[in-house]
Enzyme design. Structure first.
Site, PDB file in Angstrom:
ATOM      1  N   GLY A 149      -5.562   0.995 -13.171  1.00 63.09           N
ATOM      2  CA  GLY A 149      -6.770   0.559 -12.476  1.00 63.09           C
ATOM      3  C   GLY A 149      -8.001   1.044 -13.214  1.00 63.09           C
ATOM      4  O   GLY A 149      -8.318   0.572 -14.310  1.00 63.09           O
ATOM      5  N   ASP A 155      -6.128   6.920  -5.279  1.00 66.07           N
ATOM      6  CA  ASP A 155      -6.544   8.296  -4.948  1.00 66.07           C
ATOM      7  C   ASP A 155      -7.370   8.304  -3.664  1.00 66.07           C
ATOM      8  O   ASP A 155      -7.105   9.093  -2.727  1.00 66.07           O
ATOM      9  CB  ASP A 155      -7.352   8.840  -6.135  1.00 66.07           C
ATOM     10  CG  ASP A 155      -7.615  10.333  -6.078  1.00 66.07           C
ATOM     11  OD1 ASP A 155      -7.024  11.023  -5.232  1.00 66.07           O
ATOM     12  OD2 ASP A 155      -8.417  10.807  -6.913  1.00 66.07           O
ATOM     13  N   GLY A 173      -9.714   3.840  -5.789  1.00 71.35           N
ATOM     14  CA  GLY A 173      -8.367   3.321  -6.008  1.00 71.35           C
ATOM     15  C   GLY A 173      -7.330   3.973  -5.110  1.00 71.35           C
ATOM     16  O   GLY A 173      -7.569   4.248  -3.938  1.00 71.35           O
ATOM     17  N   ASP A 187       0.853  -1.189   0.000  1.00 68.76           N
ATOM     18  CA  ASP A 187       0.000   0.000   0.000  1.00 68.76           C
ATOM     19  C   ASP A 187       0.888   1.238   0.000  1.00 68.76           C
ATOM     20  O   ASP A 187       1.688   1.423   0.916  1.00 68.76           O
ATOM     21  CB  ASP A 187      -0.868  -0.052   1.268  1.00 68.76           C
ATOM     22  CG  ASP A 187      -1.835   1.104   1.370  1.00 68.76           C
ATOM     23  OD1 ASP A 187      -1.694   2.107   0.635  1.00 68.76           O
ATOM     24  OD2 ASP A 187      -2.742   1.000   2.217  1.00 68.76           O
ATOM     25  N   SER A 245      -2.730   4.778 -14.117  1.00 68.25           N
ATOM     26  CA  SER A 245      -3.661   4.402 -15.189  1.00 68.25           C
ATOM     27  C   SER A 245      -3.935   2.903 -15.310  1.00 68.25           C
ATOM     28  O   SER A 245      -4.652   2.478 -16.214  1.00 68.25           O
ATOM     29  CB  SER A 245      -3.198   4.930 -16.571  1.00 68.25           C
ATOM     30  OG  SER A 245      -3.315   6.332 -16.639  1.00 68.25           O
ATOM     31  N   ASN A 257      -7.576  12.267 -10.611  1.00 66.65           N
ATOM     32  CA  ASN A 257      -8.314  12.646 -11.816  1.00 66.65           C
ATOM     33  C   ASN A 257      -8.264  14.169 -11.921  1.00 66.65           C
ATOM     34  O   ASN A 257      -7.813  14.839 -10.994  1.00 66.65           O
ATOM     35  CB  ASN A 257      -9.750  12.114 -11.800  1.00 66.65           C
ATOM     36  CG  ASN A 257     -10.517  12.615 -10.600  1.00 66.65           C
ATOM     37  OD1 ASN A 257     -10.725  13.813 -10.442  1.00 66.65           O
ATOM     38  ND2 ASN A 257     -10.915  11.702  -9.714  1.00 66.65           N
TER      39      ASN A 257
END
Ligand code: AR6
Length: 180
Positions: free
Chosen positions: A134, A44, A42, A20, A132, A34
């Protein structure tokens, strides 16, 4: 693995860690955000949860000031890391995968512009998730190859780049790409 600058003999070590990213100690943690910068799922979501409200507050301030239209795909911006074991979060936006358009340069740019921003902050250790790979739908193998190529060829003062793989299969793919 060594890469980086030739002019001043500086080298960048690339390492792989499985786990993690919110538990990784580094000067800067990269977030696969984003364009809204206002959070998501995810990595983020995990970064915002672990970083705490100071991170979202800083993102909201960016939206209210320098980034009213959000962060462009392939660009990067820094905020406080809040409660994370880091000094900064560098938020970047990877491209969504497309079957009709080659967006490799935008994905590379998410890595290289994050490293350029790390340089300007004075960050010497940075940790990246697999941007990118996920929700944005890149085939993992392609995402790994772009990530490894981008960080091994980048010109940067960063001493250690940690590529964080969320699962064993990704860690294996990254290790394989690094030894090519
Ligand atoms: N630590 C390390 N890696 C992680 C973690 C974690 N805690 N959680 C997920 N991953 P994704 P994207 C891996 O979807 O594809 C968000 O909603 C995951 O297994 O996080 O760039 C944003 O707000 C995958 O390999 O990012 C955007 O809307 C990689 O991180 C959108 O998703 C990236 O998966 C961005 O999509």
């Amino acid at each position: 693995v060594r890469g980086g600058r030739d002019d001043d003999q500086a080298t960048t070590s690339i390492r792989v860690v499985r786990g993690d990213i919110t538990a990784v100690h580094a000067d800067a943690i990269i977030n696969a955000a984003n364009s809204s910068l206002l959070g998501g799922g995810g990595v983020d979501g995990a970064i915002h949860r672990a970083g705490g409200p100071a991170v979202l507050d800083a993102c909201k301030t960016l939206r209210a000031t320098t980034l009213p239209d959000g962060l462009a795909v392939g660009a990067a911006v820094a905020t406080t890391a809040g409660n994370l074991p880091a000094q900064w979060i560098i938020h970047t936006v990877g491209p969504r995968h497309s079957t009709t358009e080659d967006r490799t340069d935008l994905l590379r740019s998410a890595y290289t512009r994050s490293l350029t921003l790390a340089d300007s902050l004075g960050a010497r250790t940075v940790a990246f998730p697999l941007i990118s790979a996920g929700a944005y739908g890149w085939p993992r193998h392609d995402a790994v190859n772009v990530a490894v190529d981008a960080v091994t060829t980048a010109t940067t003062d960063v001493d250690v780049v940690t590529l964080v793989a969320y699962d064993d299969e990704t860690a294996t793919l990254i290790r394989r790409a690094l030894t090519r």
